[in-house]
Scaffold this active site. Structure first.
Site, PDB file in Angstrom:
ATOM      1  N   ALA A 156       1.010  -1.258  -0.024  1.00  0.00           N
ATOM      2  CA  ALA A 156      -0.011  -0.003  -0.103  1.00  0.00           C
ATOM      3  C   ALA A 156       0.927   1.215  -0.213  1.00  0.00           C
ATOM      4  O   ALA A 156       0.605   2.355  -0.704  1.00  0.00           O
ATOM      5  CB  ALA A 156      -1.066   0.121   1.234  1.00  0.00           C
ATOM      6  N   CYS A 157       2.113   1.232   0.522  1.00  0.00           N
ATOM      7  CA  CYS A 157       2.779   2.304   0.561  1.00  0.00           C
ATOM      8  C   CYS A 157       3.626   2.718  -0.589  1.00  0.00           C
ATOM      9  O   CYS A 157       4.087   3.643  -0.947  1.00  0.00           O
ATOM     10  CB  CYS A 157       3.954   2.039   1.718  1.00  0.00           C
ATOM     11  SG  CYS A 157       4.800   0.726   1.601  1.00  0.00           S
TER      12      CYS A 157
END
Ligand SMILES: Cc1cc2nc3c(=O)[nH]c(=O)nc-3n(C[C@H](O)[C@H](O)[C@H](O)COP(=O)(O)O)c2cc1C
Length: 179
Positions: A156-157
């Site tokens: 997600a990052c």
């Protein structure tokens, strides 16, 4: 094979909580009785209503909630299998340190070690590679916890690497295998 099996499904504060809902739904459809436990931070990613709707049970969060005193012990008797999915780095490190400061971690210390306890990690690649996390995985495995692998890929990052939660279909198969 899964009919009437009792699964204690525990969620922690990870972006991957949405994937866990797919697994819970599949277990319920297969005939399992699923009860859920959330950390306070899991509820920042997923609503109680979703979990109640999927399982037809209320969600356990607070050890000191009215009428639920000692429920953490009752649940360990009730369950056939427990899984933490997704498991944050924080919760894995807390479990390995024997910390019991919320419902999920208190329940772990009350766990009957004859019953399967699975952990499905989900975290950023650096958190997964951190020595604290590595040591915790080893400690938990030494205690008989089954720590599942992680998948490699988009995080997600924006990073690419190890630490992704396994896909729902794989998680479902792992649970089935251990029941
Ligand atoms: C958007 C967002 C996504 C996060 N995803 C993860 C994750 O996948 N894995 C993880 O270990 N921590 C993740 N965190 C950090 C945890 O939420 C944080 O360490 C928290 O204290 C964990 O609490 P808990 O373990 O009690 O649920 C995330 C935080 C944010 C804001």
């Amino acid at each position: 094979m899964l009919k009437s099996k009792k699964v204690l499904f525990q969620l922690t504060g990870s972006i991957a909580c949405y994937k866990a809902c797919v697994v819970i739904s599949r277990l319920v459809q297969a005939g399992c009785d699923v009860k859920t436990v959330c950390t306070e931070n899991a509820l920042k990613f997923i609503g109680k209503s979703t979990l109640e709707g999927l399982t037809h049970h209320s969600v356990y969060v607070d050890t000191f909630e009215d009428r639920l005193a000692l429920e953490h012990v009752e649940l360990t008797k009730w369950m056939d299998l427990a899984i933490v999915c997704p498991a944050t780095a924080n919760v894995m490190n807390k479990l390995a340190a024997g910390v019991a400061d919320d419902f999920l971690t208190t329940l772990f210390l009350a766990w009957d070690t004859k019953k399967p306890y699975l952990i499905a990690p989900a975290m950023n690649r650096n958190m997964w590679a951190h020595p604290a996390t590595k040591r915790s995985v080893k400690t938990l495995e030494d205690w008989g916890v089954k720590v599942l692998g992680t998948a490699k890929g988009y995080q997600a990052c924006g990073d690419i690497g190890e630490g992704r939660l396994l896909e729902p279909a794989d998680l479902y198969l792992e649970i089935r295998k251990h029941l």
